[in-house]
Scaffold this motif. Structure first.
Motif, PDB file in Angstrom:
ATOM      1  N   GLU A 162      89.692  37.498  40.776  1.00 33.03           N
ATOM      2  CA  GLU A 162      89.906  38.559  41.496  1.00 33.03           C
ATOM      3  C   GLU A 162      89.413  38.512  42.477  1.00 33.03           C
ATOM      4  N   ARG A 163      88.091  38.991  43.251  1.00 35.76           N
ATOM      5  CA  ARG A 163      87.467  39.282  44.386  1.00 35.76           C
ATOM      6  C   ARG A 163      87.636  38.566  45.163  1.00 35.76           C
ATOM      7  N   TYR A 164      87.979  37.088  44.289  1.00 42.12           N
ATOM      8  CA  TYR A 164      87.995  36.121  45.756  1.00 42.12           C
ATOM      9  C   TYR A 164      89.152  36.572  46.730  1.00 42.12           C
ATOM     10  N   GLY A 165      90.438  36.966  45.574  1.00 42.79           N
ATOM     11  CA  GLY A 165      91.446  37.131  45.907  1.00 42.79           C
ATOM     12  C   GLY A 165      91.269  38.023  46.359  1.00 42.79           C
ATOM     13  N   ALA A 166      90.882  38.621  46.692  1.00 44.17           N
ATOM     14  CA  ALA A 166      90.741  40.616  47.796  1.00 44.17           C
ATOM     15  C   ALA A 166      90.651  40.061  48.335  1.00 44.17           C
ATOM     16  N   LEU A 167      89.774  39.079  48.986  1.00 45.24           N
ATOM     17  CA  LEU A 167      89.008  38.893  50.096  1.00 45.24           C
ATOM     18  C   LEU A 167      89.996  37.779  51.169  1.00 45.24           C
ATOM     19  N   GLU A 168      90.802  37.527  50.218  1.00 40.66           N
ATOM     20  CA  GLU A 168      91.123  36.124  51.616  1.00 40.66           C
ATOM     21  C   GLU A 168      92.702  36.846  51.917  1.00 40.66           C
ATOM     22  N   ALA A 170      93.318  40.641  52.178  1.00 38.65           N
ATOM     23  CA  ALA A 170      92.829  41.166  53.402  1.00 38.65           C
ATOM     24  C   ALA A 170      92.474  40.332  54.760  1.00 38.65           C
ATOM     25  N   GLY A 171      92.341  39.218  54.794  1.00 32.53           N
ATOM     26  CA  GLY A 171      92.901  38.423  55.573  1.00 32.53           C
ATOM     27  C   GLY A 171      94.047  37.767  56.114  1.00 32.53           C
ATOM     28  N   TRP A 172      93.770  36.294  57.265  1.00 35.91           N
ATOM     29  CA  TRP A 172      95.265  36.158  57.918  1.00 35.91           C
ATOM     30  C   TRP A 172      95.925  35.210  57.186  1.00 35.91           C
ATOM     31  N   LYS A 173      95.392  35.032  55.611  1.00 34.47           N
ATOM     32  CA  LYS A 173      95.535  34.108  55.007  1.00 34.47           C
ATOM     33  C   LYS A 173      97.330  35.191  53.999  1.00 34.47           C
ATOM     34  N   GLY A 174      96.425  36.465  54.195  1.00 32.92           N
ATOM     35  CA  GLY A 174      97.141  37.664  53.917  1.00 32.92           C
ATOM     36  C   GLY A 174      98.571  37.319  54.059  1.00 32.92           C
ATOM     37  N   ALA A 175      98.017  37.858  55.085  1.00 36.83           N
ATOM     38  CA  ALA A 175      99.417  37.820  56.065  1.00 36.83           C
ATOM     39  C   ALA A 175     100.082  37.040  55.953  1.00 36.83           C
ATOM     40  N   GLN A 176     100.024  35.592  56.588  1.00 34.86           N
ATOM     41  CA  GLN A 176     101.041  34.446  56.217  1.00 34.86           C
ATOM     42  C   GLN A 176     101.483  34.202  54.717  1.00 34.86           C
ATOM     43  N   ASP A 177     101.103  34.997  53.949  1.00 36.50           N
ATOM     44  CA  ASP A 177     100.999  35.092  52.356  1.00 36.50           C
ATOM     45  C   ASP A 177     101.117  33.587  51.699  1.00 36.50           C
ATOM     46  N   THR A 178      99.655  33.131  52.393  1.00 32.00           N
ATOM     47  CA  THR A 178      99.494  31.967  51.934  1.00 32.00           C
ATOM     48  C   THR A 178      97.789  31.927  50.666  1.00 32.00           C
ATOM     49  N   ALA A 179      97.356  33.407  50.822  1.00 36.34           N
ATOM     50  CA  ALA A 179      96.300  33.793  49.988  1.00 36.34           C
ATOM     51  C   ALA A 179      96.267  33.253  48.802  1.00 36.34           C
ATOM     52  N   ILE A 180      95.289  32.890  48.333  1.00 33.97           N
ATOM     53  CA  ILE A 180      95.584  33.707  46.196  1.00 33.97           C
ATOM     54  C   ILE A 180      95.279  34.771  45.974  1.00 33.97           C
ATOM     55  N   HIS A 181      95.342  35.201  45.105  1.00 36.60           N
ATOM     56  CA  HIS A 181      96.044  36.415  44.506  1.00 36.60           C
ATOM     57  C   HIS A 181      96.046  36.685  42.919  1.00 36.60           C
ATOM     58  N   TYR A 182      95.561  37.363  42.471  1.00 35.62           N
ATOM     59  CA  TYR A 182      94.655  37.487  40.620  1.00 35.62           C
ATOM     60  C   TYR A 182      96.601  37.060  39.881  1.00 35.62           C
ATOM     61  N   GLU A 183      97.476  37.617  40.862  1.00 33.79           N
ATOM     62  CA  GLU A 183      98.803  37.307  39.727  1.00 33.79           C
ATOM     63  C   GLU A 183      99.527  36.605  40.518  1.00 33.79           C
ATOM     64  N   ASN A 184      99.446  35.808  42.202  1.00 31.56           N
ATOM     65  CA  ASN A 184     100.316  34.819  42.117  1.00 31.56           C
ATOM     66  C   ASN A 184      99.945  33.191  41.910  1.00 31.56           C
ATOM     67  N   LEU A 185     100.467  32.551  42.071  1.00 34.44           N
ATOM     68  CA  LEU A 185     100.311  31.137  41.230  1.00 34.44           C
ATOM     69  C   LEU A 185      99.460  30.545  41.641  1.00 34.44           C
ATOM     70  N   GLN A 186      98.647  30.942  42.977  1.00 38.13           N
ATOM     71  CA  GLN A 186      97.796  29.434  43.266  1.00 38.13           C
ATOM     72  C   GLN A 186      96.391  30.649  41.980  1.00 38.13           C
TER      73      GLN A 186
END
Length: 350
Positions: A196-202, A204-220
């Motif tokens: 969850e902490r990893y996903g929050a960091l990622e 918040a960055g450019w991967k989040g803006a491109q919707d490719t980041a890990i998030h605790y609730e998404n498939l990744q």
């Protein structure tokens, strides 16, 4: 080789099949991300349910296993989600991959025009020359570090700019009164919160803006949480986190086995680039590995980037193998690719 064409759920439902998969994985690299538990998790997260498990027997003994996705009936390729660095196949170490694939294309999978084995590590299967009906193609360069000698010897072999920048960063942080520490997490109960902490960091960055980041609730996020929890139960998962004033600013998601650390994912707080959090974490990680002496090799298995070359001079090329049913089909495929490329350039220049 006698092949059986099975539904991919057999890998999860038949314990003997999963044990055979792990036995064969141990013959070639013994990679944790190609263990049955990891591949089953990837299939549950990213599979369609239509994948097939091809089991090859030789002298009544299982000698090779491949998982194929079949996006088109005539074109078969190994199951290859981006979260798994190599294509999903295992085999006895003495068996030649080209021979196995040639056997498959004449085997129990209908009448495919080609079979593609994706993202092959030359350490697992050495690269051969093209033939009249096969073709090898580069995928990416990847790097690794062999932890030889002492940390001081390793660090003195790095470039002057890296050594100076790391010294300046550490001195600056100390002068400003910041506390910096690295922690490693290996307990199964820690994996969910660390993911969850990893996903929050990622996110918040450019991967989040491109919707490719890990998030605790998404498939990744769900995939990595389950993977790490399963791996941690086997003593094979480890999160490295760098804390600045007790706040996580960088994180490495890793697997480990037989003295090798596999860095699967890396992220950092992009709001404080002046502190180079990813580099500070990497420095602390390598220093601690030298001190603990349990790990003798670090594998990245990602595309070799400019920042990797500051930490290692080692690289090798991962590759794909495509086996065509006949030389005529290979020639047609080459013509078709050349024709499409020519059309693309004509449109680009118009």
């Amino acid at each position: 080789m006698v092949w059986k064409n099975l539904p991919v759920c057999s890998l999860q439902q038949d314990q003997n099949i999963s044990r055979q998969w792990d036995r064969l994985n141990a013959c070639r690299g013994d990679l944790p991300f190609l263990s049955a538990y990891a591949v089953i998790n990837a299939l549950q997260s990213f599979g369609t349910g239509n994948e097939r498990l091809l089991v090859g027997e030789q002298d009544s003994k299982v000698a090779a296993m491949f998982i194929f996705a079949t996006p088109r009936k005539l074109l078969w390729e190994t199951f290859q989600p981006s979260q798994i660095p190599l294509g999903a196949w295992v085999a006895e170490s003495h068996l030649s991959l080209p021979v196995l694939v040639h056997s498959l294309i004449r085997g129990p999978i209908g009448f495919p025009l080609l079979i593609s084995i994706t993202q092959i590590d030359p350490l697992i299967s050495s690269r051969s020359e093209d033939t009249a009906n096969s073709q090898y193609s580069d995928y990416i360069e990847t790097g690794w570090i062999d932890l030889k000698g002492s940390f001081e010897e390793y660090w003195n072999s790095r470039g002057k700019n890296l050594r100076q920048n790391m010294r300046k960063q550490r001195n600056r942080l100390a002068a400003e009164g910041h506390t910096v520490e690295m922690r490693s997490l290996t307990d199964p109960s820690d994996m969910a919160a660390a993911t969850e902490r990893y996903g929050a960091l990622e996110s918040a960055g450019w991967k989040g803006a491109q919707d490719t980041a890990i998030h605790y609730e998404n498939l990744q996020g769900s995939f990595y949480r389950r993977l790490l929890e399963s791996a941690a139960q086997r003593g094979e998962a480890i999160f490295y986190e760098l804390l600045l004033d007790r706040r996580v600013i960088a994180s490495n998601l890793c697997l480990q086995r037989q003295g090798t650390l596999f860095i699967m994912k890396t992220t950092y707080d992009e709001s404080i680039p002046s502190y180079s959090p990813a580099f500070l974490l990497h420095y602390s990680l390598i220093e601690s590995l030298y001190r603990e002496k349990a790990i003798h090799r670090i594998e990245y298995y990602g595309r070799l980037m400019e920042w990797h070359t500051k930490w290692t001079e080692n690289s090798r090329t991962l590759y794909h193998l495509t086996q065509y049913r006949s030389p005529q089909i290979k020639r047609f495929a080459e013509w078709f690719r050349a024709s499409r490329l020519a059309t693309y350039f004509r449109k680009a220049q118009a």
